[in-house]
Enzyme design. Structure first.
Site, mmCIF file in Angstrom:
data_model
loop_
_atom_site.group_PDB
_atom_site.id
_atom_site.type_symbol
_atom_site.label_atom_id
_atom_site.label_comp_id
_atom_site.label_asym_id
_atom_site.label_seq_id
_atom_site.Cartn_x
_atom_site.Cartn_y
_atom_site.Cartn_z
ATOM 1 N N SER A 211 35.954 37.703 50.785
ATOM 2 C CA SER A 211 37.319 37.861 50.255
ATOM 3 C C SER A 211 38.420 38.270 51.217
ATOM 4 O O SER A 211 38.046 38.547 52.392
ATOM 5 C CB SER A 211 37.277 38.716 48.958
ATOM 6 O OG SER A 211 37.468 40.220 49.472
ATOM 7 N N LYS A 212 39.765 38.151 50.912
ATOM 8 C CA LYS A 212 40.636 38.609 51.621
ATOM 9 C C LYS A 212 40.492 40.200 52.388
ATOM 10 O O LYS A 212 40.897 40.235 53.272
ATOM 11 C CB LYS A 212 41.728 38.802 50.879
ATOM 12 C CG LYS A 212 42.571 37.378 50.825
ATOM 13 C CD LYS A 212 43.664 37.128 51.968
ATOM 14 C CE LYS A 212 44.149 36.039 52.253
ATOM 15 N NZ LYS A 212 43.927 35.447 53.538
ATOM 16 N N ARG A 213 39.715 40.885 51.531
ATOM 17 C CA ARG A 213 39.625 42.231 52.305
ATOM 18 C C ARG A 213 38.723 41.979 53.597
ATOM 19 O O ARG A 213 38.827 42.827 54.409
ATOM 20 C CB ARG A 213 38.661 42.877 51.045
ATOM 21 C CG ARG A 213 39.295 43.328 49.812
ATOM 22 C CD ARG A 213 38.446 44.355 49.190
ATOM 23 N NE ARG A 213 36.965 43.476 48.737
ATOM 24 C CZ ARG A 213 35.891 43.786 49.215
ATOM 25 N NH1 ARG A 213 35.512 44.751 49.878
ATOM 26 N NH2 ARG A 213 34.971 42.953 48.661
ATOM 27 N N HIS A 214 37.938 40.759 53.649
ATOM 28 C CA HIS A 214 37.129 40.933 55.016
ATOM 29 C C HIS A 214 38.104 40.173 56.142
ATOM 30 O O HIS A 214 37.473 40.111 57.449
ATOM 31 C CB HIS A 214 35.893 39.992 54.581
ATOM 32 C CG HIS A 214 35.044 40.828 53.926
ATOM 33 N ND1 HIS A 214 35.067 40.209 52.436
ATOM 34 C CD2 HIS A 214 34.014 41.513 53.809
ATOM 35 C CE1 HIS A 214 33.769 41.020 51.605
ATOM 36 N NE2 HIS A 214 33.360 41.857 52.652
ATOM 37 N N GLY A 215 39.138 40.031 55.770
ATOM 38 C CA GLY A 215 40.097 39.338 56.777
ATOM 39 C C GLY A 215 40.376 37.923 56.303
ATOM 40 O O GLY A 215 40.603 37.711 55.238
#
Ligand code: GLU
Length: 439
Positions: A211-215
């Site tokens: 997800s976005k949290r991973h970049g």
């Protein structure tokens, strides 16, 4: 027996092409190209509120950037179009009415719903996940046409895959649970279902769903960061698949030649940026110098460097000198900026670290250096070696100040090669800026 393979990528245009979508598209494309079959693009735009034409276009240009060309699609047409679900409403209605007439479906207001019969086992042999079966008792009735007149996903996908002649359905494993419902509809319509190959999920390094949290999650973000299409292609291909040996870096052609659905791994794949960086660096090294320049130039321009003051040959040659440094085009542009201009050097290095007591010695050494003829790295190095031996100083004491004055960084290619490449006048000017040439 050997029917032409027909596969499809069926994105919903509700966002840009993300990593998961690119991965699915890529595996479909590889299977089509490996077998000499057809790759079809179908736009699943039945969510009228979230689907937009703009997203449809960015998905297509993302695929094009990755080099995933399609043989049939909404933009180029084909024998079994239209290829946008919103343009196929009469087809969905026709089969829904057929099932209604046959007493296999019922109406609930304006919606048409398939009545799941009892006592049926729905089984399929997934090429990746193996044998899967589900009893019909566990399934709820299936909405075919929603009250807004649009078809629901599980129904539309069956109608489309069948009427478009799709014989392999390759998609994310999150659709495994939908497959029995779809099989039921194939059965109800008396149609032979395609083969299914579900692809493993892609996880972040923390083993959570990507997800976005991973970049960056959209394919375009990788382009903008200076990754090359061949690298992102290569990287996506090894998420859940291996080329057979230990090789992790390969070309599009090699992947196409070796691709096999049977070697897709069902274990979730981990999205590892270090791996992508490594792969990108390897591809960057292999590039034709002029193509590499095309990749790097936009980043120099973005940094306001005067690219136009140089010939393309000079700039491409400078990148060659960098000898494989830089994991991305952006990094390579940063590492090599001193070839384009002296300005960034001045901005990051002020020369104040050169000890006063060394300056006379350096000035006379650089004085000799600037007289070197021909202006080549080898005699420069020889001069430095002799000088160091004679004056009993470390070679480093001569080379480091030169490196700092020319590049403003601690690590660079051989500094005499850099000096040769920059040219005598430029080297003199840079040294003079730091007070390192005799007045
Ligand atoms: N539009 C669906 C999705 O994006 C397609 C799923 C499928 O391939 O069947 O998830």
């Amino acid at each position: 027996m050997d029917k032409e393979v027909r596969v499809r990528f069926a994105p919903s245009p509700t966002g840009a092409l993300h990593i998961g979508g690119g991965h699915t598209a890529l595996f479909n494309w590889l299977w089509a190209r490996h077998t000499g079959g057809k790759f079809i693009l179908r736009i699943e735009d039945t969510d009228r509120e979230r689907s937009t034409k703009e997203y449809e276009e960015t998905i297509m240009s993302g695929m094009t950037w990755l080099g995933l060309d399609w043989d049939e699609g909404p933009d180029i047409g084909g024998p079994v179009g239209p290829y946008r679900q919103s343009e196929r409403l009469d087809i969905y209605r026709k089969y829904a009415e057929q099932l209604l007439e046959e007493g296999k479906a019922y109406m609930d207001g304006p919606a048409i719903i398939y009545k799941v019969p009892e006592g049926i086992t729905l089984a399929f042999d997934d090429i990746v996940y193996g044998h899967i079966e589900v009893k019909s008792e566990t399934l709820k009735d299936i909405v075919m046409i929603k009250s807004d007149g649009m078809p629901a996903y599980n129904y539309a996908v069956v109608i489309d895959d069948y009427t478009m002649g799709i014989n392999y359905v390759i998609r994310g494993e999150d659709h495994i649970s939908n497959t029995p419902k779809q099989l039921l509809l194939y059965k109800a319509l008396g149609w032979e279902p395609p083969q299914f190959a579900h692809l493993p999920m892609i996880l972040g390094k923390d083993k959570k769903k990507l997800s976005k949290r991973h970049g960056a999650t959209s394919v375009y973000e990788y382009r903008d960061m200076g990754y090359m299409p061949d690298s992102v292609f290569n990287f996506l291909a090894i998420l859940g698949w291996s080329i057979g040996d230990d090789r992790e870096v390969f070309s599009r052609e090699e992947a196409t030649k070796c691709f096999d659905l049977k070697r897709v791994n069902r274990r979730a794949a981990v999205f590892d940026m270090d791996k992508l960086n490594y792969i990108n660096q390897e591809h960057l090294k292999e590039l034709d110098p002029m193509v590499r320049l095309d990749m790097v130039e936009p980043f120099w321009k973005e940094a306001q460097l005067p690219v136009e003051e140089h010939t393309r040959e000079f700039l491409a040659g400078a990148l060659e000198l960098m000898g494989g440094r830089g994991r991305t085009a952006k990094e390579l542009a940063e590492y090599s900026d001193y070839f384009v201009s002296f300005e960034p050097v001045k901005a990051r290095y002020n020369g104040s670290d050169v000890p006063e007591e060394d300056k006379d010695m350096l000035r006379s050494f650089f004085g000799e250096l600037l007289k070197i003829d021909p202006w080549e790295a080898e005699p420069m190095e020889e001069l430095a070696r002799n000088w160091a031996a004679e004056k009993d100083v470390k070679m480093k004491k001569l080379a480091m100040p030169l490196r700092w004055a020319l590049t403003g960084v601690k690590v660079s290619p051989g500094i005499f090669e850099v000096a040769e490449y920059l040219g005598r006048d430029e080297v003199r000017q840079r040294l003079a800026h730091y007070g390192l040439v005799e007045a």
